[in-house]
Design an enzyme around this catalytic site. Structure first.
Site, PDB file in Angstrom:
ATOM      1  N   ARG A  17       0.809  -1.223   0.000  1.00  0.00           N
ATOM      2  CA  ARG A  17       0.000   0.000   0.000  1.00  0.00           C
ATOM      3  C   ARG A  17       0.842   1.272   0.000  1.00  0.00           C
ATOM      4  NH1 ARG A  17      -3.580  -2.351   4.868  1.00  0.00           N
ATOM      5  NH2 ARG A  17      -1.773  -3.741   4.995  1.00  0.00           N
ATOM      6  N   LYS A  24       8.793  -0.893   3.385  1.00  0.00           N
ATOM      7  CA  LYS A  24       7.969  -0.095   4.302  1.00  0.00           C
ATOM      8  C   LYS A  24       8.727   0.321   5.560  1.00  0.00           C
ATOM      9  CE  LYS A  24       4.147  -1.851   6.449  1.00  0.00           C
ATOM     10  NZ  LYS A  24       2.705  -2.095   6.574  1.00  0.00           N
ATOM     11  N   ASN A 232       0.463   1.862   6.999  1.00  0.00           N
ATOM     12  CA  ASN A 232       0.338   1.000   5.825  1.00  0.00           C
ATOM     13  C   ASN A 232       0.405   1.758   4.506  1.00  0.00           C
ATOM     14  OD1 ASN A 232      -0.094  -1.541   7.251  1.00  0.00           O
ATOM     15  ND2 ASN A 232      -1.986  -0.578   7.941  1.00  0.00           N
ATOM     16  N   LYS A 356      32.904  26.349   2.696  1.00  0.00           N
ATOM     17  CA  LYS A 356      33.065  24.887   2.789  1.00  0.00           C
ATOM     18  C   LYS A 356      34.428  24.558   3.350  1.00  0.00           C
ATOM     19  CE  LYS A 356      35.213  22.318   0.258  1.00  0.00           C
ATOM     20  NZ  LYS A 356      35.964  21.614  -0.778  1.00  0.00           N
ATOM     21  N   ASN A 382      38.373  40.939   6.098  1.00  0.00           N
ATOM     22  CA  ASN A 382      37.209  41.397   5.348  1.00  0.00           C
ATOM     23  C   ASN A 382      37.330  40.863   3.921  1.00  0.00           C
ATOM     24  OD1 ASN A 382      35.244  42.999   3.953  1.00  0.00           O
ATOM     25  ND2 ASN A 382      35.189  44.249   5.827  1.00  0.00           N
ATOM     26  N   ASN A 391      40.056  26.641  -5.337  1.00  0.00           N
ATOM     27  CA  ASN A 391      40.717  25.619  -4.526  1.00  0.00           C
ATOM     28  C   ASN A 391      40.950  24.314  -5.266  1.00  0.00           C
ATOM     29  OD1 ASN A 391      37.882  25.449  -4.582  1.00  0.00           O
ATOM     30  ND2 ASN A 391      37.841  24.136  -2.785  1.00  0.00           N
ATOM     31  N   TYR A 392      40.413  24.199  -6.483  1.00  0.00           N
ATOM     32  CA  TYR A 392      40.415  22.908  -7.173  1.00  0.00           C
ATOM     33  C   TYR A 392      41.095  23.064  -8.521  1.00  0.00           C
ATOM     34  CZ  TYR A 392      38.298  18.543  -8.949  1.00  0.00           C
ATOM     35  OH  TYR A 392      38.082  17.294  -9.465  1.00  0.00           O
ATOM     36  N   SER A 410      36.937  43.378  -3.948  1.00  0.00           N
ATOM     37  CA  SER A 410      35.853  42.678  -4.635  1.00  0.00           C
ATOM     38  C   SER A 410      36.370  41.926  -5.848  1.00  0.00           C
ATOM     39  CB  SER A 410      34.805  43.688  -5.081  1.00  0.00           C
ATOM     40  OG  SER A 410      34.212  44.246  -3.933  1.00  0.00           O
TER      41      SER A 410
HETATM   42  C1  UD1 Z   1      -2.050  -6.805  11.048  1.00  0.00           C
HETATM   43  C2  UD1 Z   1      -2.977  -7.760  11.819  1.00  0.00           C
HETATM   44  C3  UD1 Z   1      -4.232  -6.999  12.233  1.00  0.00           C
HETATM   45  C4  UD1 Z   1      -3.852  -5.784  13.043  1.00  0.00           C
HETATM   46  C5  UD1 Z   1      -2.848  -4.910  12.320  1.00  0.00           C
HETATM   47  C6  UD1 Z   1      -2.302  -3.845  13.253  1.00  0.00           C
HETATM   48  C7  UD1 Z   1      -2.627 -10.010  10.954  1.00  0.00           C
HETATM   49  C8  UD1 Z   1      -3.136 -11.081  10.070  1.00  0.00           C
HETATM   50  N1  UD1 Z   1      -3.321  -8.860  10.989  1.00  0.00           N
HETATM   51  O1  UD1 Z   1      -2.717  -6.409   9.866  1.00  0.00           O
HETATM   52  O2  UD1 Z   1      -5.074  -7.845  12.995  1.00  0.00           O
HETATM   53  O3  UD1 Z   1      -5.017  -5.061  13.364  1.00  0.00           O
HETATM   54  O4  UD1 Z   1      -1.717  -5.686  11.869  1.00  0.00           O
HETATM   55  O5  UD1 Z   1      -1.484  -2.958  12.603  1.00  0.00           O
HETATM   56  O6  UD1 Z   1      -1.627 -10.233  11.612  1.00  0.00           O
HETATM   57  N2  UD1 Z   1       4.736  -9.219   7.833  1.00  0.00           N
HETATM   58  C9  UD1 Z   1       5.761 -10.131   7.705  1.00  0.00           C
HETATM   59  N3  UD1 Z   1       5.578 -11.211   6.892  1.00  0.00           N
HETATM   60  C10 UD1 Z   1       4.436 -11.435   6.209  1.00  0.00           C
HETATM   61  C11 UD1 Z   1       3.382 -10.487   6.347  1.00  0.00           C
HETATM   62  C12 UD1 Z   1       3.555  -9.389   7.155  1.00  0.00           C
HETATM   63  O7  UD1 Z   1       6.820  -9.996   8.302  1.00  0.00           O
HETATM   64  O8  UD1 Z   1       4.361 -12.461   5.501  1.00  0.00           O
HETATM   65  C13 UD1 Z   1       4.948  -8.030   8.700  1.00  0.00           C
HETATM   66  C14 UD1 Z   1       4.826  -6.720   7.951  1.00  0.00           C
HETATM   67  O9  UD1 Z   1       6.092  -6.312   7.470  1.00  0.00           O
HETATM   68  C15 UD1 Z   1       4.300  -5.769   9.014  1.00  0.00           C
HETATM   69  C16 UD1 Z   1       3.533  -6.692   9.966  1.00  0.00           C
HETATM   70  O10 UD1 Z   1       3.952  -8.001   9.696  1.00  0.00           O
HETATM   71  O11 UD1 Z   1       5.337  -5.140   9.728  1.00  0.00           O
HETATM   72  C17 UD1 Z   1       2.021  -6.580   9.780  1.00  0.00           C
HETATM   73  O12 UD1 Z   1       1.698  -6.866   8.439  1.00  0.00           O
HETATM   74  P1  UD1 Z   1       0.628  -6.009   7.655  1.00  0.00           P
HETATM   75  O13 UD1 Z   1       0.524  -6.539   6.272  1.00  0.00           O
HETATM   76  O14 UD1 Z   1       0.877  -4.562   7.823  1.00  0.00           O
HETATM   77  O15 UD1 Z   1      -0.691  -6.447   8.457  1.00  0.00           O
HETATM   78  P2  UD1 Z   1      -1.988  -5.608   8.634  1.00  0.00           P
HETATM   79  O16 UD1 Z   1      -2.846  -5.796   7.440  1.00  0.00           O
HETATM   80  O17 UD1 Z   1      -1.673  -4.230   9.044  1.00  0.00           O
HETATM   81 MG    MG Z   2       0.029  -3.112   9.085  1.00  0.00          MG
END
Ligand code: UD1
Ligand code: MG
Length: 462
Positions: A17, A24, A232, A356, A382, A391-392, A410
């Site tokens: 997203r 992210k 997100n 610089k 002054n 310088n270069y 000047s």
């Molecule tokens: C998730 C929760 C949701 C909660 C919300 C809070 C789940 C299924 N849902 O949704 O209930 O309300 O967070 O912010 O857990 N990630 C991984 N590996 C993966 C998928 C995700 O490491 O395969 C990590 C992402 O990088 C992120 C975190 O898990 O940091 C959450 O993933 P994200 O896709 O943002 O979940 P949400 O849809 O926000």
């Molecule tokens: Mg999330």
């Protein structure tokens, strides 16, 4: 339950997203990657192990955190959901103890909130951080039974697909942050199935398992709603940025700093202020910036890694980076101080002057349209309008030394390496290639020629 604490930070998701090539967790919030913020709160708990689950852009994320030797990196590939990420993250953690799970995209979580959550865990208790919010869109909903016990979490998308209006109406949301006995978690995670609209392994499904296994699901809540705001997309990121900046501004105001408008300042790092500091609108502070007592910063200045001495005024539209300025100095408007600029007390740098990698002694002045690069400038020098240090030479940089009390006219070009002797004067328009003796007037320019009764060419008439 006094046992060892391990932390798993989930940071493998693509962050679709965000619509960005940058992972992210590396998107900047207040000038630092999102992940830096939550990791700071995690570090305050002094966990035995902090496991970072990375996947999308793993190499980029690891490179950005190369200095953090205390982190254990685990690769999740492919990324089959938060439950899969948790299982992968559990691999380097031993069974005796508690595991805290934190999502990498909730940057404002406070360490006190995490500590209170961990406190709730014991062999028979699973701890979940939840929050009642007005806008629950996108979040998992906390489902409780008639007695108020938490029995499961239902994801927003699944409730929508099932047209489950009762669940959608629940305002208690899952923050994604939870803690459990490690041994129980290790047994539970392999039991997850991807039977949901996203076809993923949901970490949230362990709540129903905990409940079915006879564990109590205890809930804790953050002190502020912003603590658990998940980032997100860019709109959420921008909203959180304003929140962080507002908090920074409030801190500065409480510390006695005068802000022309607390809504129009951006601190992307650490801003340290002395007494009676004034900051006008539109200023950006990056890295570590120190403003000593009675400093005044004009509108629309950018200061990065800079230290400004007592009573110094930085006039509007100035750009200062990697520099130190002494006391009672006047900088700008429209001045540019680049890395290595070290200015003494009562130095004046005026409009369109660039400095610089140069030191300027107390009372030195360069007031208009000038360049000082790789120069050592003495006291009370002054430096005239339009003058530059050359310088270069196209391959190497050379130094210019301007000794105390020199006056440079000047439009001079000081071709380095060159030394202008103490108290000397350089005539306007000179190109100086050789060292000049102290106290001398040095002029290096074509002599003026006057041709009397000069006839200008006239237009031919055909
Ligand atoms: C998730 C929760 C949701 C909660 C919300 C809070 C789940 C299924 N849902 O949704 O209930 O309300 O967070 O912010 O857990 N990630 C991984 N590996 C993966 C998928 C995700 O490491 O395969 C990590 C992402 O990088 C992120 C975190 O898990 O940091 C959450 O993933 P994200 O896709 O943002 O979940 P949400 O849809 O926000
Ligand atoms: Mg999330």
């Amino acid at each position: 339950m006094q046992t060892e604490l391990s932390v798993i930070v989930l940071a493998a998701g693509k962050g679709t997203r965000m619509k960005s090539a940058l992972p992210k967790v590396l998107q900047p919030l207040a000038g630092r990657p999102l992940l830096v913020h939550s990791l700071a709160s995690v570090a305050a708990l002094k966990p035995a192990k902090t496991v970072l689950v990375v996947g999308h852009g793993a190499e980029q994320v690891k490179a950005a955190f190369a200095a953090h030797a205390d982190l254990t990196w685990v690769l999740q590939s492919p990324q089959n959901g938060t439950g899969h990420a948790a299982a992968v993250g559990l691999a380097p953690i031993t069974d005796d103890g508690i595991t805290l799970l934190v999502t990498g995209d909730t940057p404002l979580i406070r360490s006190e909130t995490l500590a209170a959550l961990v406190e709730l865990v014991n062999e028979k208790t699973f701890a979940l951080l939840t929050c009642n919010v007005a806008d629950v869109t996108g979040y998992g909903r906390i489902v409780r039974d008639a007695s108020g016990a938490v029995i499961k979490i239902v994801e927003h998308k699944d409730a929508l697909a099932d047209n489950d209006t009762a669940t959608l109406a629940i305002n208690e949301m899952n923050t994604g942050i939870m803690a459990a006995p490690t041994a129980w978690l290790r047994a539970a995670l392999p039991r997850l199935t991807p039977h949901n609209v996203q076809g993923e392994l949901y970490l949230t499904d362990v709540i129903a398992m905990a409940s079915a296994d006879g564990l109590t699901v205890a809930t804790a809540h953050p002190m502020h709603e912003s603590e658990i705001a998940g980032v997100n997309d860019k709109a959420q990121l921008a909203a959180l940025e304003r929140e962080v900046q507002r908090a920074e501004a409030n801190q500065l105001l409480h510390a006695g700093v005068t802000l022309a408008d607390p809504a129009r300042i951006d601190v992307r790092g650490t801003l340290i202020c002395g007494a009676d500091v004034f900051i006008d609108v539109g200023c950006v502070f990056i890295g570590t910036v120190t403003l000593c007592n009675n400093v005044s910063i004009g509108a629309n200045c950018v200061l990065k890694d800079a230290t400004i001495g007592n009573h110094t005024v930085v006039h509007p539209m100035s750009h200062l980076e990697g520099c130190t300025v002494g006391e009672g100095a006047q900088i700008g408007p429209f001045a540019r101080l680049r890395p290595g600029a070290q200015l003494g007390d009562e130095v004046h740098i005026g409009n369109f002057v660039e400095v610089k990698n140069s030191t300027l002694g107390n009372g030195a002045k360069a007031n208009h349209l000038a360049y000082l690069g790789d120069a050592t400038v003495g006291e009370r020098v002054n430096y005239g309008a339009g003058s530059i240090t050359a310088n270069y030479d196209g391959a190497n940089k050379h130094r210019t030394v301007i000794e105390d009390d020199v006056h440079i006219g000047s439009n001079c070009v000081l071709i380095a390496p060159v030394t202008i002797g103490k108290g000397g004067t350089i005539g306007g328009g000179s190109a100086i290639t050789k060292d000049t003796p102290p106290g001398a007037l040095s002029v290096a320019r074509g002599k003026q020629v006057n041709i009397s009764n000069w006839k200008r060419p006239a237009k031919k008439i055909s």
